[in-house]
Design a protein around this motif. Structure first.
Motif, PDB file in Angstrom:
ATOM      1  N   UNK A 165       0.828  -1.224  -0.067  1.00  0.00           N
ATOM      2  CA  UNK A 165      -0.022  -0.054  -0.107  1.00  0.00           C
ATOM      3  C   UNK A 165       0.918   1.250   0.016  1.00  0.00           C
ATOM      4  N   UNK A 166       2.028   1.329   0.671  1.00  0.00           N
ATOM      5  CA  UNK A 166       3.043   2.458   0.611  1.00  0.00           C
ATOM      6  C   UNK A 166       3.456   2.581  -0.764  1.00  0.00           C
ATOM      7  N   UNK A 167       3.714   1.713  -1.329  1.00  0.00           N
ATOM      8  CA  UNK A 167       4.266   1.856  -2.801  1.00  0.00           C
ATOM      9  C   UNK A 167       3.176   2.319  -3.662  1.00  0.00           C
ATOM     10  N   UNK A 168       2.122   1.749  -3.521  1.00  0.00           N
ATOM     11  CA  UNK A 168       0.880   2.301  -4.066  1.00  0.00           C
ATOM     12  C   UNK A 168       0.553   3.687  -4.137  1.00  0.00           C
ATOM     13  N   UNK A 169       0.736   4.149  -2.700  1.00  0.00           N
ATOM     14  CA  UNK A 169       0.478   5.520  -2.538  1.00  0.00           C
ATOM     15  C   UNK A 169       1.546   6.334  -2.974  1.00  0.00           C
ATOM     16  N   UNK A 170       2.832   5.858  -2.894  1.00  0.00           N
ATOM     17  CA  UNK A 170       3.765   6.811  -3.537  1.00  0.00           C
ATOM     18  C   UNK A 170       3.761   7.011  -5.162  1.00  0.00           C
ATOM     19  N   UNK A 171       3.473   6.135  -5.644  1.00  0.00           N
ATOM     20  CA  UNK A 171       3.134   6.229  -7.143  1.00  0.00           C
ATOM     21  C   UNK A 171       1.734   7.127  -7.577  1.00  0.00           C
ATOM     22  N   UNK A 172       0.931   7.129  -6.727  1.00  0.00           N
ATOM     23  CA  UNK A 172      -0.381   7.764  -6.980  1.00  0.00           C
ATOM     24  C   UNK A 172       0.004   9.161  -6.786  1.00  0.00           C
ATOM     25  N   UNK A 173       1.077   9.406  -5.553  1.00  0.00           N
ATOM     26  CA  UNK A 173       1.780  10.774  -5.324  1.00  0.00           C
ATOM     27  C   UNK A 173       2.445  11.386  -6.325  1.00  0.00           C
ATOM     28  N   UNK A 174       3.025  10.617  -7.061  1.00  0.00           N
ATOM     29  CA  UNK A 174       4.142  10.932  -8.092  1.00  0.00           C
ATOM     30  C   UNK A 174       3.231  11.236  -9.274  1.00  0.00           C
ATOM     31  N   UNK A 175       2.171  10.560  -9.688  1.00  0.00           N
ATOM     32  CA  UNK A 175       1.435  10.880 -10.673  1.00  0.00           C
ATOM     33  C   UNK A 175       0.656  12.236 -10.466  1.00  0.00           C
ATOM     34  N   UNK A 176       0.196  12.415  -9.161  1.00  0.00           N
ATOM     35  CA  UNK A 176      -0.396  13.524  -8.942  1.00  0.00           C
ATOM     36  C   UNK A 176       0.420  14.882  -9.195  1.00  0.00           C
ATOM     37  N   UNK A 177       1.806  14.817  -8.715  1.00  0.00           N
ATOM     38  CA  UNK A 177       2.716  15.751  -8.895  1.00  0.00           C
ATOM     39  C   UNK A 177       2.936  16.143 -10.578  1.00  0.00           C
ATOM     40  N   UNK A 178       2.971  15.015 -11.123  1.00  0.00           N
ATOM     41  CA  UNK A 178       2.742  15.297 -12.533  1.00  0.00           C
ATOM     42  C   UNK A 178       1.771  16.069 -13.295  1.00  0.00           C
ATOM     43  N   UNK A 179       0.552  15.677 -12.558  1.00  0.00           N
ATOM     44  CA  UNK A 179      -0.770  16.383 -13.272  1.00  0.00           C
ATOM     45  C   UNK A 179      -0.611  17.827 -12.613  1.00  0.00           C
TER      46      UNK A 179
END
Length: 512
Positions: free
Chosen positions: A289-303
């Motif tokens: 779940x931590x890795x999933x949140x990290x990737x979602x956060x990275x995609x959010x920063x790109x958006x």
């Protein structure tokens, strides 16, 4: 020749200083503001690791130049006055292995340690992990070296009889030996029974380098194979998906509201994971779940970054938009140039390595001809192709990290890179740099012939017991090409979907 060696030493010193200064520049500009004026030990390891990786790649062109120092010598022992490249190779790669398996893990454990603990407790915890790793690695290396730390060279046993010195020599394709009864003096005409295996024990440093190369080759084959395609195509597709025009204020507010909702959801998820961590619940599901949140956060920063590009604000909004357009044009140019380099790499691997005998020496001949034009031109081109493989490894690791849950991503961002991401990427670069050199020494065997690197990575490594079959049957090269091809197909499918979507949209628009 002595003057040549002195010039080579001076150039090597200057290059090392420039590499060190450039890596300091990268660290200063890429580091996160939270790491400013602190974390000095991880920063030192980052600069040292990047310098070792860069110097190790530049050593192969230096090895070629060092070989040329005694090519035209007129007295015996001239090559003894050149640089001790084999000792330098072993030294640089022993340092590489120590950094990858011991120093960088210690720095990462220390940096990522619980901030509530004292410095001594964090150092003690990190040191404990490193000691356990060192014991396991030492036992594994010792056992493997004792059991299979040997090289098996395939040789032919040749012999010939002796006769009185004749008045004339009567040699032909059918008679290549002295004496009418001898038939074992030529490797070409000798029968299969003359072939035998010559076994000898390799040195321990060479064995350490060999095993580190195998570990690096696995990562290099996976990440490099994917990255050789996604590095240029990612830049081109970034241009294709660029913002075409500035959006209106109402559109900006709507998009910003949606991103705000997504940010609040991610914050709730992060807070829940933090509570689980404090409760001691840090199992496999928690890490996933931590890795999933990290990737979602990275995609959010790109958006968020994309939204800021589509709606520049401030007094210099027009200048900001103009720089954005120029930036995407630069990505297109770099992507096209990178695609040419990637295609050249793939073609060279197929033509020179996978087809036996090779159809052409291809890039080897290009480097030799460039050297004929100007002494350092071929060397610069050779170094560029090697560095390009390292960039492909980083690009491949980023792409697979976003697509696969079990791979942790550590993005490198200008002015926003934490030290743990720095250390991870430096470790990956160091580990793959060994394999990049081995790969280049094999792929450019004609250009790098008779060098110390080819002796270590060509003869010894490819004859090492238990490992040689991976190189004999070109396992790494084949997997590299397959992954590169699959990645090209992935991007081609994406282009096809865009075309189909565009055609469908046009048809609906026409019908309406």
């Amino acid at each position: 020749m002595g003057d040549f060696n002195l010039a080579l030493v001076i150039v090597a010193i200057i290059v090392c200083v420039l590499v060190f200064l450039f890596n300091v520049y990268l660290l200063v500009n890429y580091q996160h503001p939270d790491d400013a004026n602190q974390a000095y030990f991880p920063k030192f390891i980052v600069v040292l690791g990047l310098s070792v990786a860069a110097i190790s790649i530049l050593m192969l062109p230096a090895d070629v130049a060092n070989r040329q120092a005694c090519r035209h010598a007129i007295y015996n022992g001239a090559c003894n006055l050149t640089l001790p490249m084999k000792d330098l190779w072993l030294a640089i790669y022993i340092v590489d292995a120590i950094l990858v398996f011991f120093v960088i893990p210690f720095a990462m454990f220390y940096y990522e340690g619980d901030q509530d603990k004292t410095v001594w407790k964090r150092m003690k915890s990190a040191l404990l992990w490193v000691i356990v790793t060192a014991v396991v690695c030492a036992l594994l290396l010792g056992i493997l070296y004792g059991l299979v730390g040997k090289v098996d060279f395939t040789v032919r046993h040749l012999s010939s009889s002796t006769v009185s010195f004749p008045a004339s020599w009567d040699f032909s394709s059918g008679q290549q030996c002295i004496g009418s009864g001898a038939r074992q003096c030529s490797a070409y005409s000798a029968n299969a029974s003359s072939e035998t295996t010559w076994t000898m024990r390799t040195t321990f440093p060479e064995y350490v380098v060999a095993l580190a190369t195998i570990v690096g080759s696995v990562l290099f084959t996976i990440f490099g194979g994917v990255g050789i395609a996604c590095l240029p195509l990612g830049l081109i597709f970034s241009f294709v998906r660029r913002p075409k025009a500035v959006i209106t204020c109402s559109q900006y507010i709507k998009e910003a509201t949606d991103l705000g909702k997504k940010a609040r959801e991610l914050k709730k998820a992060a807070d829940a994971l933090h509570q689980e961590e404090r409760g001691g619940n840090k199992g496999r599901k928690w890490r996933k779940n931590v890795k999933s949140v990290e990737k979602e956060l990275l995609l959010l920063e790109e958006d968020v970054k994309a939204l800021e590009e589509m709606y520049p604000q401030g007094e210099k909004a027009e200048a900001t938009w103009a720089m954005t357009v120029l930036g995407y044009l630069a990505k297109l140019v770099l992507g096209v140039l990178g695609l040419i380099v990637s295609v050249a790499w793939v073609a060279h691997i197929v033509i020179y390595l996978l087809i036996d005998p090779p159809l052409s020496s291809f890039l080897n001949e290009v480097f030799v001809k460039l050297d004929d034009i100007w002494g350092l031109l071929g060397t610069v081109a050779f170094a560029f192709f090697c560095f390009y493989l390292l960039l492909a490894v980083i690009a491949g690791a980023m792409m697979l990290g976003l697509k696969l849950v079990f791979i942790t991503i550590h993005p490198m961002k200008w002015g926003a890179t934490l030290m743990n991401s720095f250390l991870f990427n430096v470790g990956l670069i160091l580990l793959c740099s060994i394999s990049v050199i081995q790969f280049c020494a094999t792929a450019f065997g004609y250009y790098a012939q008779a060098t110390a690197a080819q002796e270590i990575f060509g003869h010894t490594l490819q004859s090492l017991r238990g490992i040689k079959y991976l190189y004999k049957y070109n396992v790494f090269q084949i997997v590299f090409i397959v992954l590169a091809g699959l990645t090209f197909v992935y991007y081609a499918a994406f282009v096809l979907l865009l075309l189909v979507g565009g055609v469908a949209f046009s048809l609906v628009f026409c019908l309406v």
